[in-house]
Design an enzyme around this catalytic site. Structure first.
Site, PDB file in Angstrom:
ATOM      1  N   LEU A  66      -3.387 -23.243  82.366  1.00 12.60           N
ATOM      2  CA  LEU A  66      -4.340 -23.149  83.476  1.00 12.60           C
ATOM      3  C   LEU A  66      -5.205 -21.888  83.339  1.00 12.60           C
ATOM      4  O   LEU A  66      -6.409 -21.909  83.567  1.00 12.60           O
ATOM      5  CB  LEU A  66      -3.596 -23.129  84.823  1.00 12.60           C
ATOM      6  CG  LEU A  66      -2.926 -24.442  85.247  1.00 12.60           C
ATOM      7  CD1 LEU A  66      -1.949 -24.203  86.404  1.00 12.60           C
ATOM      8  CD2 LEU A  66      -3.979 -25.470  85.661  1.00 12.60           C
TER       9      LEU A  66
ATOM     10  N   LYS B 240     -19.930  -7.439  87.445  1.00 12.34           N
ATOM     11  CA  LYS B 240     -19.188  -6.785  86.364  1.00 12.34           C
ATOM     12  C   LYS B 240     -20.068  -6.679  85.126  1.00 12.34           C
ATOM     13  O   LYS B 240     -20.991  -7.491  84.954  1.00 12.34           O
ATOM     14  CB  LYS B 240     -17.978  -7.655  85.969  1.00 12.34           C
ATOM     15  CG  LYS B 240     -16.830  -7.662  86.962  1.00 12.34           C
ATOM     16  CD  LYS B 240     -15.696  -8.536  86.439  1.00 12.34           C
ATOM     17  CE  LYS B 240     -14.533  -8.581  87.403  1.00 12.34           C
ATOM     18  NZ  LYS B 240     -13.863  -7.285  87.590  1.00 12.34           N
TER      19      LYS B 240
ATOM     20  N   ASP C 199      -8.646 -15.144  86.199  1.00 14.05           N
ATOM     21  CA  ASP C 199      -8.448 -14.437  87.472  1.00 14.05           C
ATOM     22  C   ASP C 199      -7.764 -15.327  88.520  1.00 14.05           C
ATOM     23  O   ASP C 199      -7.613 -14.928  89.663  1.00 14.05           O
ATOM     24  CB  ASP C 199      -9.794 -13.900  87.993  1.00 14.05           C
ATOM     25  CG  ASP C 199      -9.625 -12.655  88.847  1.00 14.05           C
ATOM     26  OD1 ASP C 199      -8.575 -11.985  88.709  1.00 14.05           O
ATOM     27  OD2 ASP C 199     -10.522 -12.359  89.659  1.00 14.05           O
TER      28      ASP C 199
ATOM     29  N   ASP D 189     -16.604  -6.938  94.187  1.00 11.73           N
ATOM     30  CA  ASP D 189     -15.695  -7.187  93.072  1.00 11.73           C
ATOM     31  C   ASP D 189     -14.228  -7.001  93.482  1.00 11.73           C
ATOM     32  O   ASP D 189     -13.322  -7.407  92.753  1.00 11.73           O
ATOM     33  CB  ASP D 189     -16.048  -6.267  91.893  1.00 11.73           C
ATOM     34  CG  ASP D 189     -15.429  -6.721  90.586  1.00 11.73           C
ATOM     35  OD1 ASP D 189     -14.943  -7.876  90.539  1.00 11.73           O
ATOM     36  OD2 ASP D 189     -15.443  -5.928  89.623  1.00 11.73           O
TER      37      ASP D 189
ATOM     38  N   GLU E 202     -12.508  -8.704  95.402  1.00  9.58           N
ATOM     39  CA  GLU E 202     -12.486  -9.967  96.157  1.00  9.58           C
ATOM     40  C   GLU E 202     -11.095 -10.553  96.308  1.00  9.58           C
ATOM     41  O   GLU E 202     -10.835 -11.295  97.244  1.00  9.58           O
ATOM     42  CB  GLU E 202     -13.428 -10.983  95.491  1.00  9.58           C
ATOM     43  CG  GLU E 202     -12.829 -11.788  94.343  1.00  9.58           C
ATOM     44  CD  GLU E 202     -12.390 -10.964  93.142  1.00  9.58           C
ATOM     45  OE1 GLU E 202     -12.854  -9.816  92.993  1.00  9.58           O
ATOM     46  OE2 GLU E 202     -11.566 -11.445  92.341  1.00  9.58           O
TER      47      GLU E 202
ATOM     48  N   ARG F 204      -8.240  -9.232  97.125  1.00  3.37           N
ATOM     49  CA  ARG F 204      -7.574  -8.819  98.368  1.00  3.37           C
ATOM     50  C   ARG F 204      -8.164  -9.541  99.565  1.00  3.37           C
ATOM     51  O   ARG F 204      -7.482  -9.782 100.551  1.00  3.37           O
ATOM     52  CB  ARG F 204      -7.638  -7.291  98.512  1.00  3.37           C
ATOM     53  CG  ARG F 204      -9.016  -6.735  98.595  1.00  3.37           C
ATOM     54  CD  ARG F 204      -9.062  -5.242  98.300  1.00  3.37           C
ATOM     55  NE  ARG F 204      -9.007  -4.941  96.877  1.00  3.37           N
ATOM     56  CZ  ARG F 204      -9.022  -3.723  96.356  1.00  3.37           C
ATOM     57  NH1 ARG F 204      -9.067  -2.669  97.141  1.00  3.37           N
ATOM     58  NH2 ARG F 204      -8.976  -3.536  95.060  1.00  3.37           N
TER      59      ARG F 204
HETATM   60  N1  BES Z   1     -10.107  -9.516  88.865  1.00  7.37           N
HETATM   61  C1  BES Z   1     -10.295  -8.136  88.935  1.00  7.37           C
HETATM   62  C2  BES Z   1      -9.139  -7.329  88.371  1.00  7.37           C
HETATM   63  C3  BES Z   1      -8.799  -7.531  86.931  1.00  7.37           C
HETATM   64  C4  BES Z   1      -9.216  -6.599  85.997  1.00  7.37           C
HETATM   65  C5  BES Z   1      -8.043  -8.586  86.526  1.00  7.37           C
HETATM   66  C6  BES Z   1      -8.870  -6.755  84.682  1.00  7.37           C
HETATM   67  C7  BES Z   1      -7.706  -8.746  85.188  1.00  7.37           C
HETATM   68  C8  BES Z   1      -8.115  -7.831  84.280  1.00  7.37           C
HETATM   69  C9  BES Z   1     -10.507  -7.703  90.375  1.00  7.37           C
HETATM   70  O1  BES Z   1     -11.065  -8.647  91.215  1.00  7.37           O
HETATM   71  C10 BES Z   1     -11.422  -6.517  90.350  1.00  7.37           C
HETATM   72  O2  BES Z   1     -12.500  -6.676  89.881  1.00  7.37           O
HETATM   73  N2  BES Z   1     -10.960  -5.385  90.836  1.00  7.37           N
HETATM   74  C11 BES Z   1     -11.728  -4.195  90.837  1.00  7.37           C
HETATM   75  C12 BES Z   1     -11.495  -3.488  92.148  1.00  7.37           C
HETATM   76  C13 BES Z   1     -12.419  -2.334  92.393  1.00  7.37           C
HETATM   77  C14 BES Z   1     -13.819  -2.840  92.595  1.00  7.37           C
HETATM   78  C15 BES Z   1     -11.946  -1.594  93.610  1.00  7.37           C
HETATM   79  C16 BES Z   1     -11.268  -3.326  89.666  1.00  7.37           C
HETATM   80  O3  BES Z   1     -10.078  -3.318  89.375  1.00  7.37           O
HETATM   81  O4  BES Z   1     -12.096  -2.713  89.029  1.00  7.37           O
HETATM   82 ZN    ZN Z   2     -10.714 -10.664  90.677  1.00  3.60          ZN
HETATM   83 ZN    ZN Z   3     -13.197  -8.679  91.149  1.00  2.00          ZN
END
Ligand code: BES
Ligand code: ZN
Ligand code: ZN
Length: 530
Positions: A216, A303, A314, A373, A375, A377
C-alpha cells in the site's frame, strides 16, 4: 528510444487498476503458480557460528540431513579452512538427489537471545536475516521451490523468508518481475510437525500483514487515492471485518473541520474508514488510528520537489493499521479492535487551506494552521476525537508525522509517545520479539506550551521553532485525547528501508506492523484490559 517510450506509456495506460488490486490477494511466495511449471527444489540449512575448523555446529534439522547424506554436507563445508561467520552462506549442489541446491546459512552464535542494550532478541533477528539472504540467493539461481530450516525458531524463519521475497513489481512487465517462489518449512525431521506448521503459518501471516502495508505504501498516489485505498481494504478485510466507508458529508456532519481543512485542497474526495474486528465480545475495543495522507505535497506550505515522490508513503500509518488488522483477523486473535483511518491528499490549490487560517476540530478546539505541511496532526486530531466515542480500552495511533523523528532516531526505531508506563512496557516487549524496535519519547508540558501559545486560536499546528518537532507534534495530538492508555507512534523515520534491515528489501518498509500485531496479541491475553 522515442518509440520505446511511447510503447511503455501506452502499456501503462492500459493497466486496469482493479486488475492491479486483484493481485493484492496474493501472498509473496505463492503467486502465479501454474501447475505445468517445473519446480526446482532447494533446501536451506542453518549452522551456528563455530570457531572450530574440524566440526560443524548444525541446527537440529541440518544435522539430521547431514546424517542422511552420509556426512557429505559437513565434509564439503570443512574442505575450506575458514568457518562460516554470521550472515554468510555456502551453496552446495549435487549433494542430494532431491534438491538441486542446498544452501547453508550461518545464523550466528548458539544461544543468543535478548540483548539489553540493543533491546532486541538477537537470535531471532539473526535467523530472519540468515534465511532471508538464503532464499534470495536461491531465487537468483532460479530455484523456485524452497524448503527452509526452522533454525530453532520456526516463526522467525517464516517471517524472514516471506519478508525477503516481497517485491512490489505489480506495475512492471511480466519479464521484469521477480519469479514466484514457493517456500515451506522443513518439517521432515521434526518430532511435532503440527506445532511446527502452526508456528510457520503464524510467521507467514505476520509477514503477510507487513507486506500488505509495504504494498500500500509503495503504490503510486495516482493509483492509490483515498477512494481506492478504501476499495482495497474492503477487498482485503471485508470477509473478516466490518468495513465502513464514510464520505465527506459524513465527516462534515461529524464536524471534523480539522480533517476537512486538509482535504479541501484536492479534487480527490476524502474518505474516513471505520473498521471493526470482533474476535471477542466486548464493549471497550482496542482503537487503532492511522494517518492516511495518500500524498503530501505540503499544501500551500509546499515541500521542495526533490524526494517528494516518497510522500506517496505518507499513508504509512493507515497502511500499518490495515496490515495489522489483516494479520490479527487471519490469526483469529481473541480481541476486539476498532480502526479509524482518515484518508485524503494534501494539495495546494485555489481551495486549499492557507497559512494563518483557523479551523475547528470535532471537540470544538480551534486551530491556527500556521503551516499546511503539518497536516498529519490535523487529520489525526479529528480521528482521535472520534475514536474516543467508542469507549476504547486503549488508543494506538501510527503516523508518518514528522521529519524531526527521522532526525532523532533515523530508521533505528519508531518514536513512541505514551501516557502509560504499562502500555510502553507491553509495546517494547512486543518489539523485542518482532525485532522492529520502538523508543520512548517525552510528552512533557514543555512541548504543550509551544503549541498553545497561539495568536488567533486555541492551538497552533506548529511549535514555533523546529526544535523538538516530533515532541511538539505529539503534544498537539495530546490535546485531542482523554484516554489513559494512549500510544502515539511517529513512524516517519522508519517509513522506508535503505538497507538498514537486512531482511527487508529497499523501499517502503511497512514498519512497525509486526510489532503492533504482537502488541495486540499480548493485549488479547490480558483479561482486564480488553
Ligand atoms: N509527512 C510529513 C513528515 C514526513 C517527513 C514523513 C519525512 C516521512 C518522511 C509531515 O506531514 C510533515 O511534512 N511534517 C513537517 C512538519 C513541520 C511543518 C512542522 C516536517 O516534519 O517537516
Ligand atoms: Zn504528512
Ligand atoms: Zn506534511
Amino acid at each position: 528510444m522515442a518509440a520505446s517510450i511511447v510503447k511503455r506509456v501506452s502499456r501503462v495506460k492500459k493497466l486496469n487498476v482493479s486488475h492491479i488490486s486483484a493481485r493484492y490477494k496474493l501472498l509473496t511466495g505463492s503467486r502465479h503458480f501454474s501447475t505445468s511449471k517445473q519446480w526446482n527444489n532447494a533446501l536451506v540449512l542453518g549452522v551456528y557460528e563455530n570457531e572450530s575448523t574440524d566440526s560443524i555446529d548444525f541446527t537440529g534439522t541440518a544435522r539430521k540431513f547431514d546424517e542422511k547424506a552420509d556426512g557429505k554436507i559437513s565434509q564439503l563445508l570443512l574442505t575450506v579452512k575458514k568457518p562460516l561467520k554470521c550472515g554468510k552462506t555456502r551453496t552446495l549442489h549435487a549433494v542430494d538427489p532431491e534438491f538441486s541446491s542446498v544452501l547453508v546459512t550461518c545464523i550466528g552464535k548458539r544461544g543468543e537471545g535478548y540483548d539489553e542494550l540493543e533491546t532486541v532478541d538477537k537470535g531471532r533477528e539473526s535467523i530472519r536475516a540468515a534465511v532471508a539472504k538464503a532464499v534470495l540467493q536461491l531465487r537468483e539461481l532460479g530455484e523456485n521451490e524452497i524448503e527452509v530450516d526452522s533454525c530453532g525458531d520456526t516463526e522467525a524463519s517464516a517471517e524472514g523468508c516471506h519478508l525477503a521475497l516481497f517485491s512490489y513489481d505489480d506495475l512492471k512487465a511480466e519479464k521484469s518481475r521477480k519469479p514466484a517462489v514457493r517456500i515451506s518449512c522443513a518439517t521432515r525431521y521434526s518430532q511435532d510437525k503440527n506445532s511446527m506448521e502452526k508456528e510457520w503459518r503464524k510467521g507467514a501471516i505476520l509477514a503477510e500483514g507487513q507486506n500488505l502495508s509495504r504494498r500500500l505504501m509503495e503504490m503510486p498516489a495516482n493509483l492509490l487515492t483515498p477512494t481506492k485505498f478504501a476499495e482495497i481494504i474492503k477487498e482485503q478485510l471485508a470477509d473478516k471485518c466490518e468495513v465502513l466507508v464514510r464520505d465527506k458529508d459524513w465527516a462534515e456532519s461529524m464536524k471534523m473541520g480539522s480533517f476537512l481543512s486538509v482535504a479541501r485542497g484536492s479534487v480527490e474526495p476524502p474518505v474516513f474508514l471505520e473498521i471493526e474486528y470482533k474476535g471477542r465480545q466486548s464493549d471497550s475495543p482496542l482503537a487503532l488510528v492511522g494517518k492516511g495522507v495518500t500524498f503530501d505535497t505540503g499544501g500551500i506550505s509546499i515541500k521542495p520537489s526533490q524526494g517528494m515522490d516518497a510522500m506517496r508513503g505518507d499513508m504509512g500509518g493507515a497502511a500499518c493499521v490495515a496490515g495489522s488488522l489483516l494479520s490479527v483477523s487471519k490469526l483469529q486473535l481473541p480481541v476486539h479492535v476498532k480502526a479509524f483511518i482518515p484518508l485524503c491528499e494534501n494539495m495546494p490549490s485555489g481551495s486549499a487551506t492557507k497559512p494563518g487560517d483557523v479551523v475547528t476540530a470535532m471537540n470544538g478546539k480551534t486551530i491556527q494552521v500556521d503551516n499546511t505541511d503539518a497536516e498529519g496532526r490535523l487529520i489525526l486530531a479529528d480521528a482521535l476525537c472520534y475514536s474516543e466515542q467508542f469507549n476504547p480500552s486503549l488508543i494506538l495511533d501510527m503516523a508518518t508525522l514528522t521529519g524531526a523523528i527521522d532526525v532523532a532516531l533515523g530508521a533505528g526505531a519508531a518514536g513512541v509517545f505514551t501516557n502509560s508506563e504499562n502500555m510502553w512496557n507491553k509495546l517494547q516487549k512486543a518489539s523485542v520479539r518482532s525485532g522492529d524496535r520502538v523508543w520512548r519519547m517525552p510528552l512533557f508540558n514543555h512541548y504543550t506550551k509551544k503549541i498553545t501559545e497561539c495568536q488567533l486560536a486555541d492551538l497552533n499546528n506548529i511549535g514555533g521553532s523546529r526544535s523538538g518537532g516530533a515532541c511538539t507534534a505529539a503534544a498537539f495530538l495530546k490535546e485531542f485525547v482523554n484516554n489513559k492508555n494512549w500510544l502515539h507512534l511517529d513512524i516517519a523515520g522508519v517509513m522506508s528501508n535503505s538497507g538498514d534491515v537486512a531482511y527487508l528489501g529497499k523501499g517502503m518498509s511497512g514498519r512497525p506492523t509486526r510489532t503492533v500485531i504482537e502488541f495486540i496479541n499480548l493485549m488479547s491475553k490480558e483479561t482486564n484490559n480488553r
